[in-house]
Design an enzyme around this catalytic site. Structure first.
Site, PDB file in Angstrom:
ATOM      1  N   ASP A 145      62.250 -87.840 -39.256  1.00 43.36           N
ATOM      2  CA  ASP A 145      62.330 -87.163 -40.547  1.00 43.36           C
ATOM      3  C   ASP A 145      61.273 -86.070 -40.557  1.00 43.36           C
ATOM      4  OD1 ASP A 145      62.327 -86.263 -43.131  1.00 43.36           O
ATOM      5  OD2 ASP A 145      62.148 -88.236 -44.068  1.00 43.36           O
ATOM      6  N   SER A 195      66.443 -84.946 -52.588  1.00 44.72           N
ATOM      7  CA  SER A 195      65.455 -85.956 -52.218  1.00 44.72           C
ATOM      8  C   SER A 195      64.027 -85.399 -52.185  1.00 44.72           C
ATOM      9  CB  SER A 195      65.804 -86.564 -50.856  1.00 44.72           C
ATOM     10  OG  SER A 195      65.980 -85.555 -49.880  1.00 44.72           O
ATOM     11  N   HIS A 230      61.053 -84.464 -45.267  1.00 44.80           N
ATOM     12  CA  HIS A 230      60.315 -85.082 -46.373  1.00 44.80           C
ATOM     13  C   HIS A 230      58.848 -85.248 -45.991  1.00 44.80           C
ATOM     14  CE1 HIS A 230      64.577 -86.361 -46.780  1.00 44.80           C
ATOM     15  NE2 HIS A 230      64.361 -85.998 -48.040  1.00 44.80           N
TER      16      HIS A 230
END
Length: 479
Positions: A455, A208, A458
């Site tokens: 998160d 990702s 990312h």
């Protein structure tokens, strides 16, 4: 960790584009007085007595010729002066508009950022010391130009990375850029990049983070040309875009282990079963398309920490964290090394010539827990070099990456002509940006007073990962 509060003010910058008409008239009159009313032969009395009637045949031919010569010289000088002013280099600075989810807009006038790329769109010009410079060693410096796009000007930002729309209240994290220690790094120029990639194909292959990077690249490129999505899989993890004007194809291929694997997990990371990975087989998702690519970027890492069963020659050889009797615990480091060997071996032995960037692992910034145990990341400014060190897991992964990369380079240099393998070493510059993650703003306007998943791996878009494109362009155009 203290952070700075930035204030931005609008400043109007004016640049002279044309020769002012009054200046032009003044210069002309000055030259007229000098050239037409001075005795070029040294006899002013005789000049005053002469008739200026051009039809009068009694005007001396010598004086007519001298008069015409002066006019021509004056005209050429004025034309050259005007040409120089008109075509001199200037910079036009647009305003940055930051759009938040609640409609609030903040404007600022960015400062000038020096770009060392040539206007030809082919090769960047830099000082000679940059050829020996490690562009991955440096620091993050304030950059008042702000982001190269916003969530309003780019429609390819995925929901989890759209921090502005999701309500993140601070905005300091978008006003930084990466600065190598001993050289200048030109900012990414989408026009130059698209011209360089004309009639070529590039793919980002991996996890990702690869998808995060390609979204950043798309957002910047879309400010010049809007791409058309020509393919996506059922979960929109593997996608392909086409830039019609430049005949450039850009892809992202979901392959978090780089090798063939079966994954039983939803988009929120909740698994119904352990991963099954074949350590000796390249992932056909990208291997079957390999011959179509001119450039690829590969990268993996964090997925190898998940519970996984490992296969070789179609037989289980061990696992990571499976806690099964009669299944040896091999550990993620064995599997990661083996997977990189399989991947790089495929690339180095292929007859297809390709430029490969091997991206190193990306560290996370979870504090007081992990992603599923209440970990968070609430810092609002970058670290400086020396403020933080890699965790043991990241150090092990990075060590494996560097060792396997060096082995592959030796094989490639000794056996193939035309292919290139380069290390895209984003680990340490990423380590210095704990402020650039979505945190709780991976979801739309989360309730930060309650329990919420963060998160801290990312990157927000726009955000720190945009600087990766400066590095990308420097490596592709300069090597």
């Amino acid at each position: 960790m203290p952070h700075n509060t930035h204030k931005f003010t609008n400043k109007n910058h004016h640049f002279p584009f044309f020769l002012n008409s009054s200046i032009s008239t003044t210069y002309k009159r000055r030259w007229d007085l000098y050239g037409l009313h001075r005795d070029l032969a040294g006899d002013s009395d005789k000049m005053k007595e002469m008739s200026y009637d051009m039809n009068n045949s009694s005007i001396p031919v010598k004086h007519k010729q001298m008069k015409m010569f002066v006019k021509i010289v004056v005209g050429l000088i004025l034309m050259g002066f005007a040409y120089r002013l008109y075509f001199s280099t200037y910079v036009q600075i647009p305003h940055v508009i930051v759009v938040f989810g609640d409609g609030y807009r903040s404007t600022s006038t960015p400062s000038v950022v020096e770009s060392n790329f040539t206007l030809s769109g082919q090769v960047p010009v830099n000082d000679t010391s940059s050829r020996k410079c490690d562009i991955f060693t440096g620091k993050w410096v304030e950059d008042l130009t702000g982001p190269r796009y916003t969530n309003n000007s780019c429609n390819t930002i995925e929901h989890h990375q759209n921090c502005m729309k999701n309500g993140r209240p601070d905005m300091d994290y978008i006003y930084w850029r990466w600065k190598p220690r001993n050289c200048n790094l030109p900012i990414f120029d989408p026009k130059i990049f698209l011209n360089f990639m004309r009639q070529k194909s590039m793919a980002f292959i991996g996890d990702s983070i690869s998808r995060n990077h390609v979204q950043s690249l798309l957002c910047i490129l879309s400010q010049v040309e809007k791409p058309v999505e020509v393919y996506h899989d059922e979960e929109y993890r593997t996608r392909r875009w086409f830039f019609e004007s430049h005949k450039f194809t850009l892809s992202v291929i979901w392959s978090p282990f780089l090798i063939e694997s079966k994954i039983f997990e939803d988009n929120d990371g909740h698994a119904s079963s352990a991963v099954q990975a074949r350590l000796d087989e390249s992932d056909p998702e990208w291997a079957n398309e390999f011959h179509n690519f001119d450039y690829i970027e590969i990268g993996a890492g964090k997925w190898f920490l998940k519970t996984t069963f490992y296969f070789e020659n179609n037989e289980i050889i061990g696992c990571h964290n499976c806690k099964k009797e009669n299944v040896p615990e091999l550990g993620f480091y064995y599997a990661y090394r083996k997977a990189l060997q399989t991947t790089l071996d495929f690339i180095t032995k292929s007859d297809h010539k390709v430029y490969t960037l091997f991206r190193t692992t990306t560290p996370d910034h979870f504090e007081n827990g992990e992603w599923n145990t209440g970990g968070y990341c609430n810092r609002t400014g970058p670290f400086e070099e020396g403020d933080i060190e890699l965790r043991d897991i990241d150090m092990v992964m990075r060590g494996i990456e560097l060792e396997e990369f060096e082995k592959a380079v030796r094989v490639m240099d000794g056996s193939r002509d035309g292919s290139i393998l380069k290390l895209f070493d984003t680990t340490r510059l990423s380590l210095l940006r704990p402020d650039g993650h979505p945190g709780p703003y991976r979801a739309f306007h989360p309730d930060t007073n309650g329990e919420v998943q963060n998160d801290c791996l990312h990157w927000c878009l726009p955000g720190p990962i945009d600087s990766w494109n400066d590095l990308l362009m420097n490596m592709l155009l300069r090597g």
